[in-house]
Design a protein around this motif. Structure first.
Motif: not given
Lengths: 263, 245
Positions: B232-234, B236
């Motif tokens: 997940n981007e968040r 990261r």
């Protein structure tokens, strides 16, 4: 001994103290007993009401419980407000003559005195105890609940011991106030220190002389009581040192915690 | 693997504020699960729901398949099975270190004083606090308090231990002693749920890491994936921010 109109103030005081000390002593005794009993019973009433009034009630509690709680709380609030909002002297009159007129119950003045001081103190103590309970950190309740203790167990084992320690100064204050305020019970004829002094002063028409002695006796009582209670407060804090348990090098060592003692 | 807790569609609101939105996950026996995420993401609320310190608005919490939110389930019995360690330690201030660990056993588990004392000593020894049994909480340091709090929870012999940011209120030099105790516990096979900002601990000790954001679980995986290869981007962004400092 005797004294006449020409005697000096000191002579008067010595004469009265010498000849009538048993009267003062009995009065002081009655004062102390009423104040002490009243404070203890009042403290009990206060703790009971304080605990009831801090029972947690929210939307998850069932309806009947909530209604009962609301009603009980309202009655208790009335009691607190009425007894805090009227002078004890008036309460004494109303209760003592009230029960005699309405119920034909003739209380002994002694019993009436204890009764009045108790419920009066109870009203003040109820709010003091409630404040004491509210001042305890929420974390103490949570920690107790988290290990499965019920509200009653939490109160009895964790919260009340801490709350009561915190309100001890306020309780001593109530006791001292009670020692002084029992003097208003003279209006219903309780033979406490003030009542006896007044009779004596009237007999000799020596108000200043008699009440100077009375004044000193009151002060000695309140001062002594304050000191004794302060001593107990310190005792309750427990020792400021603790023993290391079974350390390998030092089987019994005492560690003194400097600067962390509570005042 | 044996599931101890299973959470289904858990939702919690404080007034208008929805803190937890449709949480689903389960905890297996012997698992060490770390919950990470920024402040306000609902980590602590989730943990508090698991101990019923907060009552969920809706959803189910199953304990060995039994719904603990049903009326017939005893809250006290369940809570005794879920130990809790708080950020602020919350030791009972009026009791000595030993009595802190004894009172629950006597009152909730109805053990006699002698047994309770023996059990308490065993766990106080485990956390290295057996020398301090006569001390009052205000006489010991933060790290020592937290170790006693862990011993108190263990004395109840719970099935799982919940840690709510156990090192966040500690001086940096005391964090280590508490983490060491927790590592030993993890190795001994105790089921643990840890809300933490200690990424090192999550990375090294956890079997599973859950990343929460905005009241939902965004990622739930083994530490290796979460820390080295988050999907997940968040996750990261969060890890980048927290590990950069």
């Amino acid at each position: 001994m005797s004294a006449s109109a020409n005697s000096s103030f000191i002579e008067w005081v010595i004469f009265i103290a010498h000849d009538y000390w048993p009267l003062f002593l009995r009065g002081a005794e009655t004062t102390l007993i009423i104040a002490l009993t009243g404070t203890i019973i009042g403290f009990g009433i206060g703790v009971l009401i304080g605990v009831i009034r801090t029972i947690p009630i929210d939307h998850t509690t069932n309806l009947i419980k909530r209604i009962v709680f609301k009603i009980v709380n309202f009655i208790l609030l009335c009691y607190i407000e009425i007894f805090r909002g009227t002078p004890m002297m008036v309460q004494a009159m109303v209760i003592f003559y009230g029960v005699a007129l309405l119920y034909q119950i003739h209380l002994s003045t002694y019993f009436a005195g204890i009764f009045i001081v108790s419920i009066n103190t109870g009203a003040y103590m109820a709010e003091i105890v409630r404040g004491g309970i509210l001042s305890i950190d929420k974390g103490q309740f949570e920690a107790a609940h988290a290990i499965g203790m019920t509200h009653a167990q939490t109160m009895a084992c964790i919260v009340l011991p801490q709350a009561i320690r915190n309100i001890l100064p306020a309780t001593s204050n109530e006791f001292v106030i009670n020692i002084k305020d029992t003097s208003v019970l003279s209006v219903i004829g309780v033979t406490e220190l003030f009542f006896n002094s007044k009779s004596l002063a009237g007999t000799f028409y020596a108000f200043f002389q008699v009440f100077s002695i009375t004044c000193i006796i009151y002060f000695i009582m309140t001062f002594t009581v304050t000191r004794i209670l302060r001593y107990f407060e310190k005792r309750l804090d427990g020792p400021s040192v603790y023993t290391i348990h079974g350390s390998q090098t030092v089987p019994e060592a005492e560690i003194k915690i400097v600067g962390r003692e509570k005042q | 693997m044996e599931k101890i807790i299973e959470i289904k569609h858990l939702q919690k609101s404080f007034g208008q504020n929805e803190v937890l939105k449709d949480i689903n996950f389960s905890v297996n026996k012997g698992e060490v699960l770390c919950i990470i995420g920024s402040s306000g993401s609902g980590k602590s609320t989730l943990l508090r729901c698991l101990n019923l310190l907060e009552i969920p608005t809706s959803g189910d919490i199953l304990y060995h398949g039994q719904n603990i939110l049903e009326q017939n389930m005893s809250t006290a019995v369940y809570r005794a099975k879920m130990g809790m360690v708080f950020q602020q330690f919350n030791l009972f201030n009026n009791l000595t270190v030993l009595d802190n660990c004894v009172v629950g056993q006597v009152k909730v588990l109805n053990r006699n004083k002698e047994t309770a004392r023996k059990t308490a000593m065993e766990y106080l020894d485990l956390v290295g606090m057996s020398q301090f049994i006569n001390a009052k909480p205000h006489q010991i340091s933060g790290g020592q308090k937290q170790r006693v709090a862990i011993a108190r929870a263990l004395s109840m012999e719970p099935e799982a231990l919940l840690f709510d940011e156990p090192t966040s209120a500690l001086d940096p030099e005391m964090v280590g002693e508490v983490l060491k105790v927790m590592k030993n516990l993890a190795r001994s096979g105790l089921t643990m749920l840890v809300v933490t900002h200690e990424m090192g601990f999550a990375h090294d000790v956890a079997n599973r890491v859950v990343f929460m954001d905005g009241g939902v679980i965004l990622e739930d995986d083994v530490p290796d994936v979460i820390f080295n290869n988050p999907k997940n981007e968040r996750t990261r962004i969060f890890l980048k921010r927290i590990l950069e400092v």
